[in-house]
Design a protein around this motif. Sequence first.
Motif, PDB file in Angstrom:
ATOM      1  N   LYS A 151     -13.052 -16.769-107.954  1.00  0.00           N
ATOM      2  CA  LYS A 151     -13.004 -15.410-108.476  1.00  0.00           C
ATOM      3  C   LYS A 151     -11.679 -15.090-109.173  1.00  0.00           C
ATOM      4  N   SER A 152     -10.568 -15.498-108.569  1.00  0.00           N
ATOM      5  CA  SER A 152      -9.251 -15.164-109.121  1.00  0.00           C
ATOM      6  C   SER A 152      -8.709 -16.218-110.079  1.00  0.00           C
ATOM      7  N   GLY A 153      -9.207 -17.453-109.980  1.00  0.00           N
ATOM      8  CA  GLY A 153      -8.687 -18.526-110.819  1.00  0.00           C
ATOM      9  C   GLY A 153      -7.354 -19.069-110.333  1.00  0.00           C
ATOM     10  N   ARG A 154      -6.998 -18.775-109.097  1.00  0.00           N
ATOM     11  CA  ARG A 154      -5.716 -19.221-108.539  1.00  0.00           C
ATOM     12  C   ARG A 154      -5.935 -20.429-107.632  1.00  0.00           C
ATOM     13  N   PHE A 155      -4.962 -21.309-107.630  1.00  0.00           N
ATOM     14  CA  PHE A 155      -5.036 -22.544-106.868  1.00  0.00           C
ATOM     15  C   PHE A 155      -4.073 -22.520-105.685  1.00  0.00           C
ATOM     16  N   LYS A 156      -4.446 -23.242-104.628  1.00  0.00           N
ATOM     17  CA  LYS A 156      -3.534 -23.548-103.536  1.00  0.00           C
ATOM     18  C   LYS A 156      -3.416 -25.064-103.519  1.00  0.00           C
ATOM     19  N   GLN A 157      -2.183 -25.561-103.481  1.00  0.00           N
ATOM     20  CA  GLN A 157      -1.932 -26.986-103.576  1.00  0.00           C
ATOM     21  C   GLN A 157      -1.667 -27.606-102.206  1.00  0.00           C
ATOM     22  N   PHE A 158      -2.211 -28.810-102.007  1.00  0.00           N
ATOM     23  CA  PHE A 158      -1.998 -29.587-100.793  1.00  0.00           C
ATOM     24  C   PHE A 158      -1.551 -30.979-101.214  1.00  0.00           C
ATOM     25  N   LYS A 159      -0.433 -31.412-100.657  1.00  0.00           N
ATOM     26  CA  LYS A 159       0.132 -32.717-101.021  1.00  0.00           C
ATOM     27  C   LYS A 159       0.527 -33.469 -99.756  1.00  0.00           C
ATOM     28  N   THR A 160       1.279 -34.551 -99.926  1.00  0.00           N
ATOM     29  CA  THR A 160       1.702 -35.342 -98.769  1.00  0.00           C
ATOM     30  C   THR A 160       2.518 -34.491 -97.792  1.00  0.00           C
ATOM     31  N   GLU A 161       3.234 -33.513 -98.312  1.00  0.00           N
ATOM     32  CA  GLU A 161       4.020 -32.629 -97.432  1.00  0.00           C
ATOM     33  C   GLU A 161       3.129 -31.836 -96.476  1.00  0.00           C
ATOM     34  N   GLN A 162       1.870 -31.641 -96.843  1.00  0.00           N
ATOM     35  CA  GLN A 162       0.916 -30.924 -95.983  1.00  0.00           C
ATOM     36  C   GLN A 162       0.014 -31.900 -95.213  1.00  0.00           C
ATOM     37  N   GLY A 163       0.344 -33.191 -95.222  1.00  0.00           N
ATOM     38  CA  GLY A 163      -0.384 -34.164 -94.406  1.00  0.00           C
ATOM     39  C   GLY A 163      -1.297 -35.115 -95.135  1.00  0.00           C
ATOM     40  N   LEU A 164      -1.487 -34.956 -96.446  1.00  0.00           N
ATOM     41  CA  LEU A 164      -2.328 -35.915 -97.167  1.00  0.00           C
ATOM     42  C   LEU A 164      -1.658 -37.286 -97.154  1.00  0.00           C
ATOM     43  N   PRO A 165      -2.450 -38.368 -97.182  1.00  0.00           N
ATOM     44  CA  PRO A 165      -1.839 -39.696 -97.173  1.00  0.00           C
ATOM     45  C   PRO A 165      -1.175 -40.052 -98.500  1.00  0.00           C
ATOM     46  N   ASP A 166      -1.617 -39.416 -99.599  1.00  0.00           N
ATOM     47  CA  ASP A 166      -1.122 -39.744-100.931  1.00  0.00           C
ATOM     48  C   ASP A 166      -1.425 -38.568-101.860  1.00  0.00           C
ATOM     49  N   ASN A 167      -0.702 -38.473-102.965  1.00  0.00           N
ATOM     50  CA  ASN A 167      -0.947 -37.396-103.932  1.00  0.00           C
ATOM     51  C   ASN A 167      -1.919 -37.788-105.036  1.00  0.00           C
ATOM     52  N   VAL A 168      -2.448 -39.017-104.977  1.00  0.00           N
ATOM     53  CA  VAL A 168      -3.534 -39.423-105.871  1.00  0.00           C
ATOM     54  C   VAL A 168      -4.827 -39.288-105.074  1.00  0.00           C
ATOM     55  N   VAL A 169      -5.691 -38.365-105.495  1.00  0.00           N
ATOM     56  CA  VAL A 169      -6.963 -38.127-104.806  1.00  0.00           C
ATOM     57  C   VAL A 169      -8.088 -38.506-105.766  1.00  0.00           C
ATOM     58  N   TYR A 170      -8.688 -39.682-105.537  1.00  0.00           N
ATOM     59  CA  TYR A 170      -9.730 -40.189-106.425  1.00  0.00           C
ATOM     60  C   TYR A 170     -11.060 -39.474-106.250  1.00  0.00           C
ATOM     61  N   GLY A 171     -11.513 -39.351-105.010  1.00  0.00           N
ATOM     62  CA  GLY A 171     -12.823 -38.774-104.749  1.00  0.00           C
ATOM     63  C   GLY A 171     -12.749 -37.672-103.718  1.00  0.00           C
ATOM     64  N   VAL A 172     -13.593 -36.660-103.886  1.00  0.00           N
ATOM     65  CA  VAL A 172     -13.720 -35.566-102.923  1.00  0.00           C
ATOM     66  C   VAL A 172     -15.205 -35.406-102.616  1.00  0.00           C
TER      67      VAL A 172
END
Length: 173
Positions: free
Chosen positions: A69-90
């Motif tokens: 609705k707003s067009g705003r993003f929230k970002q999640f990266k390795t600092e938030q626990g992801l194993p890597d900042n390259v995300v191939y598939g969701v």
Amino acid sequence: VIWIFGFDGLVKAVPRDSDYRFEYYLNNPADRSSLSSNTVLSVADDPLEPQRYLWVGTKGGGLNRLKKKSGRFKQFKTEQGLPDNVVYGVLAENAKPFIWLSTNKGLCRFDVRAEMAKNFTAADGLQDNEFNSSSYLKMRDGTMIFGGVRGLTVFHPDSLRFNEHIPQTRIVG
């Protein structure tokens, strides 16, 4: 609505009478609520609120949650626990608060409400830690397939059992 993505951002195509209206989403380094990277590799509707959120996997920018609705993003990266900042598939689980991400450092089960990541590597039985772009599929029965450098990792999320019991630490001597 049709979502178009690739190496130049994310595009929302909204059908009108005889054509489409387009909305463009690009990275703005000065705006943390913008898309984190213009190279978008995958998208998936939120498993619980598909009308409200879209999850976006990027090359180098981690995972993004778009509020439609707003067009705003929230970002999640390795600092938030992801194993890597390259995300191939969701891929989203059916009616559960989890999405699965394939990366260059294993798979991640991300809880979309608690915003917590549980990461898996080759030590957990994956084909390898490195996965490939455009190599992910969710079957009709919910089985997930992720392609990597040494083959396929195939599983049904409902068949996985996790040990949630954290043993107590005791010093006995």
